[in-house]
Design a protein around this motif. Structure first.
Motif, PDB file in Angstrom:
ATOM      1  N   ASP A 173       0.858  -1.182   0.000  1.00 58.79           N
ATOM      2  CA  ASP A 173       0.000   0.000   0.000  1.00 58.79           C
ATOM      3  C   ASP A 173       0.895   1.233   0.000  1.00 58.79           C
ATOM      4  N   ARG A 174       0.423   2.271  -0.675  1.00 55.29           N
ATOM      5  CA  ARG A 174       1.248   3.480  -0.786  1.00 55.29           C
ATOM      6  C   ARG A 174       0.368   4.715  -0.902  1.00 55.29           C
ATOM      7  N   TYR A 175       1.060   5.865  -0.804  1.00 53.49           N
ATOM      8  CA  TYR A 175       0.413   7.165  -0.982  1.00 53.49           C
ATOM      9  C   TYR A 175       1.168   7.932  -2.059  1.00 53.49           C
ATOM     10  N   LEU A 176       0.425   8.693  -2.841  1.00 55.48           N
ATOM     11  CA  LEU A 176       1.021   9.682  -3.743  1.00 55.48           C
ATOM     12  C   LEU A 176       0.686  11.061  -3.196  1.00 55.48           C
ATOM     13  N   ILE A 177       1.721  11.879  -3.009  1.00 52.19           N
ATOM     14  CA  ILE A 177       1.548  13.173  -2.352  1.00 52.19           C
ATOM     15  C   ILE A 177       2.011  14.294  -3.275  1.00 52.19           C
ATOM     16  N   GLN A 178       1.146  15.294  -3.435  1.00 53.35           N
ATOM     17  CA  GLN A 178       1.485  16.524  -4.159  1.00 53.35           C
ATOM     18  C   GLN A 178       1.743  17.625  -3.134  1.00 53.35           C
ATOM     19  N   LEU A 179       2.845  18.348  -3.305  1.00 48.81           N
ATOM     20  CA  LEU A 179       3.241  19.362  -2.332  1.00 48.81           C
ATOM     21  C   LEU A 179       2.762  20.755  -2.729  1.00 48.81           C
ATOM     22  N   HIS A 180       2.570  21.588  -1.726  1.00 38.28           N
ATOM     23  CA  HIS A 180       2.308  23.006  -1.978  1.00 38.28           C
ATOM     24  C   HIS A 180       3.584  23.685  -2.491  1.00 38.28           C
ATOM     25  N   ASP A 181       4.692  23.457  -1.810  1.00 34.37           N
ATOM     26  CA  ASP A 181       5.972  24.105  -2.108  1.00 34.37           C
ATOM     27  C   ASP A 181       6.996  23.024  -2.449  1.00 34.37           C
ATOM     28  N   VAL A 182       7.348  22.931  -3.750  1.00 29.68           N
ATOM     29  CA  VAL A 182       8.288  21.900  -4.200  1.00 29.68           C
ATOM     30  C   VAL A 182       9.677  22.120  -3.611  1.00 29.68           C
ATOM     31  N   SER A 183      10.022  23.372  -3.305  1.00 33.43           N
ATOM     32  CA  SER A 183      11.357  23.659  -2.784  1.00 33.43           C
ATOM     33  C   SER A 183      11.593  23.011  -1.416  1.00 33.43           C
ATOM     34  N   LEU A 184      10.518  22.622  -0.730  1.00 33.92           N
ATOM     35  CA  LEU A 184      10.642  21.983   0.583  1.00 33.92           C
ATOM     36  C   LEU A 184      10.531  20.468   0.478  1.00 33.92           C
ATOM     37  N   MET A 185      10.809  19.908  -0.698  1.00 36.88           N
ATOM     38  CA  MET A 185      10.617  18.476  -0.914  1.00 36.88           C
ATOM     39  C   MET A 185      11.510  17.639   0.001  1.00 36.88           C
ATOM     40  N   ARG A 186      12.799  17.950   0.072  1.00 34.62           N
ATOM     41  CA  ARG A 186      13.708  17.149   0.898  1.00 34.62           C
ATOM     42  C   ARG A 186      13.278  17.171   2.362  1.00 34.62           C
ATOM     43  N   GLU A 187      12.953  18.348   2.848  1.00 31.03           N
ATOM     44  CA  GLU A 187      12.521  18.474   4.241  1.00 31.03           C
ATOM     45  C   GLU A 187      11.231  17.683   4.478  1.00 31.03           C
ATOM     46  N   THR A 188      10.309  17.742   3.511  1.00 34.79           N
ATOM     47  CA  THR A 188       9.045  17.033   3.661  1.00 34.79           C
ATOM     48  C   THR A 188       9.259  15.520   3.673  1.00 34.79           C
ATOM     49  N   ILE A 189      10.144  15.031   2.811  1.00 33.29           N
ATOM     50  CA  ILE A 189      10.427  13.598   2.776  1.00 33.29           C
ATOM     51  C   ILE A 189      11.013  13.131   4.107  1.00 33.29           C
ATOM     52  N   GLU A 190      11.902  13.924   4.680  1.00 33.12           N
ATOM     53  CA  GLU A 190      12.484  13.558   5.974  1.00 33.12           C
ATOM     54  C   GLU A 190      11.400  13.464   7.051  1.00 33.12           C
ATOM     55  N   ARG A 191      10.449  14.380   7.015  1.00 33.85           N
ATOM     56  CA  ARG A 191       9.375  14.359   8.001  1.00 33.85           C
ATOM     57  C   ARG A 191       8.437  13.183   7.753  1.00 33.85           C
ATOM     58  N   LEU A 192       8.208  12.853   6.485  1.00 34.13           N
ATOM     59  CA  LEU A 192       7.352  11.715   6.154  1.00 34.13           C
ATOM     60  C   LEU A 192       7.964  10.405   6.655  1.00 34.13           C
ATOM     61  N   GLU A 193       9.258  10.268   6.476  1.00 31.19           N
ATOM     62  CA  GLU A 193       9.921   9.036   6.898  1.00 31.19           C
ATOM     63  C   GLU A 193      10.001   8.918   8.414  1.00 31.19           C
ATOM     64  N   GLY A 194       9.736  10.010   9.106  1.00 36.66           N
ATOM     65  CA  GLY A 194       9.722   9.968  10.559  1.00 36.66           C
ATOM     66  C   GLY A 194       8.382   9.554  11.129  1.00 36.66           C
ATOM     67  N   ILE A 195       7.372   9.409  10.281  1.00 36.94           N
ATOM     68  CA  ILE A 195       6.048   9.008  10.744  1.00 36.94           C
ATOM     69  C   ILE A 195       6.013   7.483  10.923  1.00 36.94           C
ATOM     70  N   ALA A 196       5.493   7.021  12.035  1.00 42.14           N
ATOM     71  CA  ALA A 196       5.420   5.588  12.319  1.00 42.14           C
ATOM     72  C   ALA A 196       4.573   4.876  11.270  1.00 42.14           C
ATOM     73  N   GLY A 197       5.092   3.779  10.766  1.00 37.34           N
ATOM     74  CA  GLY A 197       4.374   2.997   9.765  1.00 37.34           C
ATOM     75  C   GLY A 197       4.821   3.274   8.349  1.00 37.34           C
ATOM     76  N   VAL A 198       5.582   4.352   8.117  1.00 36.95           N
ATOM     77  CA  VAL A 198       6.096   4.670   6.780  1.00 36.95           C
ATOM     78  C   VAL A 198       7.412   3.932   6.576  1.00 36.95           C
ATOM     79  N   GLU A 199       7.466   3.102   5.544  1.00 37.72           N
ATOM     80  CA  GLU A 199       8.684   2.356   5.250  1.00 37.72           C
ATOM     81  C   GLU A 199       9.728   3.259   4.608  1.00 37.72           C
TER      82      GLU A 199
END
Length: 297
Positions: free
Chosen positions: A126-152
Motif C-alpha cells: 500500500d502506498r500514498y502519492l503526495i502533491q506538495l504546496h511548495d516543491v522547494s521543501l521536498m527534501r525536508e518534507t520527505i524527511e518528516r514523512l519518513e519519521g512518521i510511524a508505519g512509513v517504510e
C-alpha cells in the motif's frame, strides 16, 4: 485647470506630434517594437510557467507503508500525514491491488507476465502519492514523512523538482531584466523626441517665460505630446502582439498537438492593460524628465 487651457494643451501636444513627423514615427515604432519584444517574451514565459506547473503536478512523492500493517492501519497513516505536515496539497491512498493493476497497464503487452500475482502473492505494498504546496521543501518534507510511524520509505525525483525551480527562477530573472532594459530604451527615445520639440520651440518658450507663463503651462503640451506618443506606440504594439502571438499559437499547436498554448483571448485584457500602462509611463516620464531639465536652464 480651465477647459480652454486643457484644449490648448492637447492642441499643442498634437501639433508637436505632427510637427516632428519622422521623429514621432520613430518614437512610436521603437515603443511598439520594445513592447512586442517584451510582450512576446512575457507570453512565452507564461506558457513556460504553465508547462512547469504541469511538471510540478506530475512530480509527486511516493510514500510506501510498512508491509506488516493492516489495510486499516495503512489508511490511518494518511490522517497522521495531514495532521503533522502542512506542506501537503493533495494526498491519494493507493491499495497494493490498484498499484499492481497500474503497473500491469504500464507494461502494456508485457503485462501478462504479472498474471496470477494477486492478493497474498502481490509483492507491492500500500502506498500514498503526495502533491506538495511548495516543491522547494521536498527534501525536508520527505524527511518528516519518513519519521512518521508505519512509513517504510518516501521517494521522489529531486532532479525534476530542482529543474522546475531553477527554470522558473531563470525565466523570471530574464523577464525582469528585459522589461527594465526596454523601459529604459523607450524612455530615452521619448526624451529625445520631446527634447527636439523643446529645442525647436526654445524661442517661443523663452518668450513665454519672460511674459510670466508658469512652468506648468509650458510643460503640459510636451507632457501630452509624450503621452500621445506612448499610447500610440502601445496601441500599435498591442495589435502587433495579437497578430504575432496568434500566428505562433497556430504554428506550435500544429507542430505539437499534445501541447496547447494559452489562447490570446484569455490573456488579452492583461496584455492590453500592461501595454497601456507601459505606454503611459514611458510617454509621461520621458516628457517630464526632459522638459524639467530644459526649464532649469
Amino acid at each position: 485647470m480651465k477647459r480652454y487651457e486643457v484644449m490648448y494643451f492637447f492642441r499643442e501636444g498634437i501639433r508637436g506630434v505632427f510637427l516632428h513627423g519622422f521623429t514621432s514615427f520613430a518614437a512610436v515604432s521603437v515603443i511598439a517594437a520594445c513592447l512586442l519584444i517584451m510582450g512576446s517574451f512575457s507570453l512565452i514565459a507564461v506558457n513556460i510557467d504553465r508547462i512547469i506547473e504541469e511538471l510540478r503536478n506530475q512530480n509527486k512523492i511516493l510514500v510506501v507503508v510498512n508491509e506488516s500493517l493492516s489495510r486499516a492501519e495503512a489508511q490511518s497513516i494518511g490522517t497522521r500525514i495531514n495532521r503533522t505536515i502542512d506542506n501537503i496539497e493533495e494526498l491519494e491512498f493507493i491499495p497494493k491491488e490498484t498499484a499492481l493493476e497500474n503497473y500491469r497497464e504500464q507494461l502494456g503487452e508485457q503485462g501478462n507476465i504479472l498474471e496470477g500475482i494477486e492478493d497474498e502473492r502481490n509483492p507491492l505494498r500500500d502506498r500514498y502519492l503526495i502533491q506538495l504546496h511548495d516543491v522547494s521543501l521536498m527534501r525536508e518534507t520527505i524527511e518528516r514523512l519518513e519519521g512518521i510511524a508505519g512509513v517504510e520509505f518516501a521517494a521522489a525525483s529531486f532532479e525534476v523538482s530542482e529543474f522546475i525551480l531553477s527554470t522558473r527562477s531563470i525565466v523570471k530573472a530574464v523577464s525582469y531584466t528585459l522589461i527594465i532594459m526596454l523601459l529604459g530604451v523607450s524612455v530615452f527615445i521619448i526624451s529625445n523626441t520631446v527634447k527636439l520639440a523643446t529645442f525647436d520651440r526654445r524661442e517661443e518658450i523663452g518668450i513665454m517665460r519672460v511674459v510670466g507663463a508658469t512652468y506648468a503651462f509650458i510643460r503640459w503640451p510636451f507632457v501630452i505630446e509624450g503621452f500621445l506618443l506612448g499610447l500610440t506606440g502601445a496601441a500599435l504594439g498591442f495589435f502587433l502582439q495579437w497578430s504575432v502571438y496568434s500566428s505562433l499559437t497556430r504554428m506550435v499547436n500544429g507542430l505539437i498537438p499534445s501541447f496547447n498554448m494559452s489562447p490570446f483571448d484569455d490573456l488579452m485584457i492583461i496584455v492590453l492593460l500592461l501595454f497601456t500602462g507601459f505606454g503611459f509611463v514611458v510617454g509621461v516620464l520621458g516628457s517630464v524628465l526632459t522638459i524639467r531639465k530644459f526649464l532649469r536652464v
